[in-house]
Design an enzyme around this catalytic site. Structure first.
Site, PDB file in Angstrom:
ATOM      1  CG  ASP A  20      -1.856   1.194   1.249  1.00 18.18           C
ATOM      2  OD1 ASP A  20      -2.566   1.404   0.245  1.00 18.18           O
ATOM      3  OD2 ASP A  20      -1.876   1.931   2.251  1.00 18.18           O
ATOM      4  CE1 TYR A  52       2.553   5.245  -3.624  1.00 19.60           C
ATOM      5  CE2 TYR A  52       1.356   3.349  -4.450  1.00 19.60           C
ATOM      6  CZ  TYR A  52       2.513   3.903  -3.945  1.00 19.60           C
ATOM      7  OH  TYR A  52       3.621   3.116  -3.767  1.00 19.60           O
ATOM      8  N   GLY A  53      -2.990   8.927  -4.294  1.00 20.22           N
ATOM      9  CA  GLY A  53      -4.221   9.400  -4.917  1.00 20.22           C
ATOM     10  C   GLY A  53      -4.104  10.648  -5.751  1.00 20.22           C
ATOM     11  CB  CYS A  83      -3.100   0.871  -2.824  1.00 17.16           C
ATOM     12  SG  CYS A  83      -3.171   2.555  -3.489  1.00 17.16           S
ATOM     13  CG  ASN A  84      -9.634   1.135  -2.925  1.00 17.47           C
ATOM     14  OD1 ASN A  84     -10.632   0.594  -3.372  1.00 17.47           O
ATOM     15  ND2 ASN A  84      -9.262   0.981  -1.659  1.00 17.47           N
ATOM     16  CB  THR A  85      -4.958   5.019  -6.087  1.00 11.09           C
ATOM     17  OG1 THR A  85      -5.804   5.806  -5.243  1.00 11.09           O
ATOM     18  CG2 THR A  85      -4.537   5.863  -7.285  1.00 11.09           C
ATOM     19  CB  THR A 195      -6.866   0.097   2.357  1.00  9.11           C
ATOM     20  OG1 THR A 195      -5.713   0.712   1.770  1.00  9.11           O
ATOM     21  CG2 THR A 195      -7.411  -0.968   1.421  1.00  9.11           C
TER      22      THR A 195
END
Length: 276
Positions: A20, A52-53, A83-85, A195
């Site tokens: 992440d 990261y977003g 990590c969603n991104t 997350t």
């Protein structure tokens, strides 16, 4: 074509690798540890480059490749993009490059939404990168075409969690600011598309009200990991105590303090790898 192959030896006794951008993926680590108590886990938090977003897709993909190589070099049997991104932009690339099972957090979360009874008005909270990717929006429209979707970028949430301000008055004010459109539209389901966000569940519930179903991706991802390991006969059968090892790219002490505050898990070893 894959650029790294399965490591030699008994694959079932290899570790699960999780990465992440920072401490957010520890929610996934905890869920995996609880569901798969025999598994060794290696976690990498890219604390030097969080968040990261707000990065470009090209940069996110590069970070994800570098993180994956770092973990695969440690002979893991499964890679989880916590990590969603990174899941939105890099999952397909990583699956093409590396010859081990790789899962992200988006698809398992959507599968959980499909099994809820209240999913006609769905909000997606995420980083700017995750929301801009439209990964959640596109998949939800395929699965639930009549649903009304409310994607909301929440760029301040990750820094607030990373600074351990989960119960701070500023965090509640920020949540109320971001979530006002949802109260105005009587949204009944909220996806935590990052997350880091599960640590804000109490604040988000205060801002949304108790009648809103809040879904996070950590537990859903853990079940997906178990399914993959079962299907590929990679579940650990070891009788020795499992280990949890954490690497960060910067500031090991800060990560350790926050991990102990935010999670009730035993982390056996910390390392600041400085590999970037």
């Amino acid at each position: 074509m894959a650029i790294l192959q399965h490591p030699p030896g008994n694959m079932s006794e290899k570790s699960i690798g999780i990465f992440d951008s920072g401490i957010g993926g520890l929610t996934v680590l905890k869920a995996v540890r609880e569901l798969l108590p025999k598994e060794n886990i290696i976690y990498f938090g890219d604390t030097a480059r969080v968040p990261y977003g707000n990065k470009s897709p090209k940069t996110i993909i590069r970070y994800a490749i570098e993180n994956s190589i770092f973990l695969i070099d440690k002979e893991i049997k499964l890679l989880i993009i916590a990590c969603n991104t990174a899941s939105a932009y890099a999952l397909d690339t990583l699956q093409r490059l590396f010859n081990i099972p790789i899962i992200g957090v988006i698809t398992p979360c959507i599968e959980r939404v499909l099994h809820t009874s209240h999913n006609d008005k769905i909000a997606i909270l995420g980083t700017k990168g995750t929301i801009s990717s439209e990964a959640y929006q596109q998949e939800l429209k395929k699965k639930i075409p009549l649903a009304s979707l409310y994607p909301i970028p929440c760029p301040l949430f990750v820094p607030l969690v990373e600074e351990y301000m989960v119960n701070h008055p500023i965090t509640l004010l920020t949540a109320k600011h971001y979530l006002q459109p949802l109260k105005d539209n009587d949204v009944n389901t909220v996806i935590l598309g990052c997350t880091h966000y599960p640590w804000l569940t109490e604040v988000l519930t205060d801002a949304l009200g108790d009648n809103t179903l809040v879904i996070d991706s950590a537990s859903s991802c853990a079940y997906a990991a178990k399914t993959v390991l079962q299907e590929q006969q990679l579940l650990s059968t070891a009788n020795t105590p499992p280990t949890t090892t954490c690497y960060v790219s910067d500031d090991t002490d800060s990560f350790k303090r926050h991990a102990l505050k935010l999670l009730d898990i035993n982390i056996d070893s910390y390392f600041c790898c400085g590999y970037i």
